[in-house]
Design an enzyme around this catalytic site. Structure first.
Site, PDB file in Angstrom:
ATOM      1  N   GLY A  43      47.362  43.877  32.876  1.00 51.28           N
ATOM      2  CA  GLY A  43      47.504  42.428  33.127  1.00 51.28           C
ATOM      3  C   GLY A  43      48.862  42.059  32.552  1.00 51.28           C
ATOM      4  N   ALA A  45      50.249  41.376  29.823  1.00 50.47           N
ATOM      5  CA  ALA A  45      50.953  42.450  28.591  1.00 50.47           C
ATOM      6  C   ALA A  45      51.152  43.726  29.096  1.00 50.47           C
ATOM      7  CB  ALA A  45      49.836  42.010  27.415  1.00 50.47           C
ATOM      8  N   GLY A  46      50.174  44.390  29.372  1.00 45.50           N
ATOM      9  CA  GLY A  46      50.116  45.724  29.744  1.00 45.50           C
ATOM     10  C   GLY A  46      51.161  46.206  30.816  1.00 45.50           C
ATOM     11  N   HIS A 267      37.833  25.293  25.536  1.00 42.22           N
ATOM     12  CA  HIS A 267      39.011  24.528  26.311  1.00 42.22           C
ATOM     13  C   HIS A 267      38.574  23.225  26.571  1.00 42.22           C
ATOM     14  CE1 HIS A 267      41.931  23.542  29.351  1.00 42.22           C
ATOM     15  NE2 HIS A 267      42.800  24.584  28.986  1.00 42.22           N
ATOM     16  N   ARG A 338      44.100  21.614  22.147  1.00 39.55           N
ATOM     17  CA  ARG A 338      42.655  21.970  22.833  1.00 39.55           C
ATOM     18  C   ARG A 338      41.612  21.581  21.986  1.00 39.55           C
ATOM     19  NH1 ARG A 338      44.816  26.879  26.328  1.00 39.55           N
ATOM     20  NH2 ARG A 338      46.170  25.692  27.641  1.00 39.55           N
TER      21      ARG A 338
HETATM   22  C1  LIG Z   1      41.435  30.331  33.830  1.00 39.40           C
HETATM   23  C2  LIG Z   1      42.280  30.701  32.714  1.00 39.40           C
HETATM   24  C3  LIG Z   1      43.525  30.115  33.086  1.00 39.40           C
HETATM   25  C4  LIG Z   1      44.520  30.346  31.855  1.00 39.40           C
HETATM   26  N1  LIG Z   1      45.704  29.810  32.268  1.00 39.40           N
HETATM   27  C5  LIG Z   1      47.028  30.063  31.306  1.00 39.40           C
HETATM   28  C6  LIG Z   1      48.078  29.387  31.338  1.00 39.40           C
HETATM   29  O1  LIG Z   1      48.272  28.486  32.322  1.00 39.40           O
HETATM   30  N2  LIG Z   1      48.980  29.543  30.334  1.00 39.40           N
HETATM   31  C7  LIG Z   1      49.006  30.567  29.404  1.00 39.40           C
HETATM   32  O2  LIG Z   1      49.631  30.825  28.624  1.00 39.40           O
HETATM   33  N3  LIG Z   1      47.674  31.071  29.250  1.00 39.40           N
HETATM   34  C8  LIG Z   1      46.582  30.919  30.241  1.00 39.40           C
HETATM   35  N4  LIG Z   1      45.409  31.545  30.096  1.00 39.40           N
HETATM   36  C9  LIG Z   1      45.223  32.828  29.005  1.00 39.40           C
HETATM   37  C10 LIG Z   1      46.035  34.058  29.813  1.00 39.40           C
HETATM   38  O3  LIG Z   1      45.870  34.061  31.043  1.00 39.40           O
HETATM   39  C11 LIG Z   1      45.585  35.108  29.075  1.00 39.40           C
HETATM   40  O4  LIG Z   1      45.419  35.088  27.548  1.00 39.40           O
HETATM   41  C12 LIG Z   1      46.630  36.196  29.593  1.00 39.40           C
HETATM   42  O5  LIG Z   1      46.768  36.319  30.777  1.00 39.40           O
HETATM   43  C13 LIG Z   1      46.011  37.678  29.026  1.00 39.40           C
HETATM   44  O6  LIG Z   1      46.566  38.739  29.398  1.00 39.40           O
HETATM   45  P1  LIG Z   1      46.588  40.311  28.804  1.00 39.40           P
HETATM   46  O7  LIG Z   1      47.504  41.048  29.780  1.00 39.40           O
HETATM   47  O8  LIG Z   1      46.517  40.187  27.381  1.00 39.40           O
HETATM   48  O9  LIG Z   1      45.169  40.859  29.374  1.00 39.40           O
HETATM   49  P2  LIG Z   1      44.370  40.470  30.863  1.00 39.40           P
HETATM   50  O10 LIG Z   1      45.138  39.844  32.008  1.00 39.40           O
HETATM   51  O11 LIG Z   1      42.869  39.988  30.652  1.00 39.40           O
HETATM   52  O12 LIG Z   1      44.477  42.021  31.128  1.00 39.40           O
HETATM   53  C14 LIG Z   1      43.598  43.027  30.711  1.00 39.40           C
HETATM   54  C15 LIG Z   1      43.806  44.201  31.395  1.00 39.40           C
HETATM   55  O13 LIG Z   1      43.224  45.391  30.630  1.00 39.40           O
HETATM   56  C16 LIG Z   1      42.228  46.058  31.499  1.00 39.40           C
HETATM   57  N5  LIG Z   1      41.196  46.606  30.917  1.00 39.40           N
HETATM   58  C17 LIG Z   1      40.529  46.029  29.962  1.00 39.40           C
HETATM   59  N6  LIG Z   1      39.402  46.836  29.362  1.00 39.40           N
HETATM   60  C18 LIG Z   1      39.697  48.216  29.542  1.00 39.40           C
HETATM   61  C19 LIG Z   1      39.377  49.336  29.552  1.00 39.40           C
HETATM   62  N7  LIG Z   1      38.302  49.666  28.808  1.00 39.40           N
HETATM   63  N8  LIG Z   1      39.826  50.427  29.926  1.00 39.40           N
HETATM   64  C20 LIG Z   1      40.972  50.317  31.078  1.00 39.40           C
HETATM   65  N9  LIG Z   1      41.402  49.088  31.266  1.00 39.40           N
HETATM   66  C21 LIG Z   1      40.696  47.852  30.562  1.00 39.40           C
HETATM   67  C22 LIG Z   1      42.056  45.292  32.579  1.00 39.40           C
HETATM   68  O14 LIG Z   1      41.564  46.006  33.965  1.00 39.40           O
HETATM   69  C23 LIG Z   1      43.275  44.548  32.733  1.00 39.40           C
HETATM   70  O15 LIG Z   1      44.407  45.268  33.653  1.00 39.40           O
HETATM   71  C24 LIG Z   1      44.252  31.227  30.954  1.00 39.40           C
HETATM   72  C25 LIG Z   1      43.132  31.802  30.817  1.00 39.40           C
HETATM   73  C26 LIG Z   1      42.207  31.649  31.563  1.00 39.40           C
HETATM   74  C27 LIG Z   1      40.858  32.194  31.429  1.00 39.40           C
END
Ligand SMILES: Cc1cc2nc3c(=O)[nH]c(=O)nc-3n(C[C@H](O)[C@H](O)[C@H](O)COP(=O)(O)OP(=O)(O)OC[C@H]3O[C@@H](n4cnc5c(N)ncnc54)[C@H](O)[C@@H]3O)c2cc1C
Length: 671
Positions: A43, A45-46, A267, A338
């Protein structure tokens, strides 16, 4: 008992990160070519971490369970990303962003991490613009900003209602450059099912190829977990259906402490639940609160008539509406954070003023924004004496420009036109501030094992401000981890390739296979979803927006009972050697059933109200703040980091005491 060392550098907060970077150990470019790094999750971060580490010269292996990094849950982020650029000239600064974030998180985050986040926030915007992310621009072509809850400035950069998608395309294209060069080996449709520890250090993972079912071993000198949040422990949430806690929970069971699991964000602006057979909730971006006004009928008889479909919201006179956020919080109005907005909605609905059939909805109304923008547009366009109808039309066009896709989405789901009648919204689980405990380097309590993005606990305390998750994920991935990981890897340059034919890999692979065999052979009578839904009901009712000792004790017992039943009676159909969603879900729900109990235990332990964690026993009883959440800094100004001990109920608490040197601890007031 392990002692938590946050490794926060000495010195004034403004200099900590700069000075730390100046002194940190580095790996020279030639040696980076000999070092492998695993990144679980692509996502924001990764993806940003994988791209940057590969750009630096490391060999990266990246994993996601979707068919492409482009489908990570990050894609769903709508509203925007914060940065203290002060483009609006409204008084923003690194300090103010730091201050707002610590205050918004109800003083339960680590100061030094948050200040660093504010500092690097400006770099993120530059990086993303350079990648071609199409942020919204104002008339003159400069990047535009809007405001999110809990702040008094406009610092949110956005790309219509698709900010996450555009940022993810940026990170993904940066990754693709490295995939093409062979510096990132991308494992789509691979789920990490456990971590391998060798001599106390993270050295690899075991994955399942989700298409063939093959169990595989992967090794590296360091492992980064970027697997997102665990909001789906509630079953219903705004998160992607596949979002899960497995990677984070598996490393917890291997020794990584889990911090503040009960800190969840509910939220305020989601589309209300419509019935028992729903499997997903939808967010309406918080950005809508910039222009929408939240209200319920002031008279209970009007509320009842609305609930029964006998009255339309547009038929309720202005003086008979209760704009309860503006009434209770005049300084911040509809833009309170929120947690405050969610509780206020619950309070009105619990009192009987809800506005849909279930009584669990409030209005988000754009009528006055149509009028305000319409009048302004009429002036700009030189229209003399415009009719009321003309004004509304002009105003609606502006709202459409700003939030058109959100309005369209609402209409598709609810089958009502939000330009003609107010939207209905209700709070829903959205984000988890808790997560894997990490130090200033973003390293967990297991050497060589890092955790970034929503999966870690680091920056948002007990409540995350809007548009700060994307900022944190990208700060971690583009700007923090690529520095801090060097400090650890500098000692690994002579290690050589990590073999996978070792007893440690044998043992973990065996346990992964045994669990899969169990699921395939159990032949129980109930589906995985059956147990997940039951868990969700307990979580929502007893560990949701409002919590108390009795409910939390019951929640722990009930979750344990559901877990025991799950292991006896779960049924997983299909085959292990093929694509099998039921099998994937079984593993994830098994982990949620453990995490849920720890969540309740953590909430029970924290007998104070703070941020999204509202304890009914801890409320202001008199004065202007009567009824508001009451924090207890004397007893609870710490991060609760839990050590796994076999059963969630037996987990041991370690406290990281929080020091506030650069911010004065105050009871939050948005009045
Ligand atoms: C509807 C919605 C709207 C949002 N809007 C906003 C916004 O406007 N602004 C803001 O700042 N934040 C917002 N957020 C929060 C934000 O989107 C998330 O906190 C953020 O995108 C998380 O990013 P991440 O890279 O940490 O994780 P994610 O994007 O959840 O990515 C997780 C990754 O890990 C992988 N993965 C998970 N488990 C495993 C496993 N066991 N093995 C292999 N791969 C795995 C998945 O395939 C994916 O690639 C929103 C959240 C939601 C739900």
């Amino acid at each position: 008992m392990a002692i938590l060392n946050s490794k926060v550098p000495e010195g004034p907060i403004k200099d900590k990160w700069t000075k730390y970077k100046d002194k940190i150990n580095l790996v020279n470019p030639a040696n980076k070519r000999n070092i492998d790094i695993i990144v679980v999750g692509t996502g924001l971060a990764g993806g940003s971490a994988a791209a940057t580490l590969a750009e630096q010269g490391y060999n990266v292996k990246a994993y996601c369970y979707q068919d492409s990094p482009r489908r990570a849950h990050s894609i769903s982020a709508q509203g925007g990303i914060n940065a203290s650029k002060n483009y609006m000239g409204d008084g923003d600064s690194d300090y103010r962003l730091f201050h707002d974030t610590v205050k918004g998180g109800d003083y339960r985050s680590r100061e030094a991490n948050v200040y660093r986040l504010a500092e690097v926030s400006v770099n993120i915007i530059d990086q993303c613009v350079a990648q071609g992310v199409p942020f919204a621009r104002d008339y003159g072509g400069l990047l535009d900003n809007r405001s999110f809850g809990g702040v008094l400035v406009s610092r949110t950069f956005y790309a219509k209602g698709q900010t996450g998608q555009q940022l993810l395309l940026g990170a993904y294209s940066a990754m693709n450059r490295q995939i093409a060069r062979g510096k990132i080996e991308m494992f789509n449709r691979h789920e990490m099912l456990d971590v391998v520890i060798v001599n106390g250090k993270a050295r690899g993972i075991i994955t399942r190829n989700l298409i063939t079912g093959e169990i595989e071993r992967h090794s590296a000198h360091a492992v980064i977990i970027a697997s997102g949040g665990y909001g789906n422990v509630y079953f219903l949430s705004t998160m992607a259906m596949g979002a899960n806690a497995t990677a984070a929970w598996k490393i917890h069971k291997k020794g990584a402490f889990f911090a503040n699991p009960s800190f969840t964000q509910i939220h305020p602006t989601c589309i209300p639940r419509s019935g028992d057979y729903q499997s997903k909730l939808t967010l309406m971006s918080e950005s809508l609160r910039n222009d929408g006004r939240i209200w319920v009928p002031a008279k209970i008889e009007d509320a009842k008539a609305i609930q029964q479909g006998k009255l339309k919201p547009t038929e309720i006179a202005e003086e008979d509406r209760d704009y309860y956020l503006e009434r209770r919080y005049p300084a911040f109005g509809n833009l309170v954070p929120r947690d405050v907005a969610s509780r206020a909605a619950k309070e009105r609905c619990d009192a009987g003023y809800g506005v849909n059939g279930t009584g669990e909805a409030v209005f988000l109304d754009f009528a006055s924004a149509f009028e305000r923008y319409g009048k302004e547009q009429a002036k700009i366009k030189g229209i003399k004496n415009p009719s009321e109808e003309e004004i509304i039309k002009l105003g609606q066009a502006i709202i459409e420009e700003k939030y058109g896709n959100l309005f369209q989405m609402y209409e598709k789901i609810i089958a009502e036109n939000p330009y003609e009648t107010p939207m209905m919204i209700y709070p829903a689980t959205h984000y988890t501030m808790g997560g894997v405990w990490v130090d200033y380097n973003l390293m967990t309590t297991i050497p060589g094992l890092y955790c970034i993005g929503e999966a870690n606990f680091s920056d948002h305390g007990a409540n995350r401000l809007g548009a700060s998750a994307l900022m944190q994920g990208l700060a971690d991935g583009y700007f923090v981890l690529p520095y801090t990981i060097g400090d650890y890897l500098a000692d690994e340059i002579r290690t050589g390739e990590i073999p996978t034919d070792t007893p440690e890999f044998d043992e973990v692979e065996k346990s992964v296979k045994e669990r899969i065999d169990f699921f395939m052979n159990n032949k129980g009578s109930k589906s995985v979803d059956h147990f997940h839904k039951r868990l969700g009901v307990v979580m929502w009712n007893k560990a949701g927006m409002s919590r108390n000792e009795k409910d939390l004790q019951e929640a722990m017992k009930e979750i344990k009972a559901i877990r025991e039943e799950f292991w006896k009676d779960v049924k997983v159909s299909g085959d292990a050697n093929e694509m099998n969603f039921e099998l994937e879900k079984a593993g994830r729900v098994a982990d949620f059933l453990e995490l849920g109990e720890l969540f309740a235990k953590d909430a029970l332990n924290r007998n104070e109200s703070c941020g999204g964690h509202y304890r009914e026993e801890s409320v202001v009883t008199e004065g202007e703040q009567k009824g508001e959440a009451l924090r207890n800094d004397e007893d609870f100004a710490y991060v609760a980091a839990w050590e796994y001990k076999g059963e969630p109920a037996d987990s041991v608490l370690h406290k990281e005491e929080l020091e506030f040197k650069d911010i004065e601890l105050k009871q939050r007031s948005y009045k």
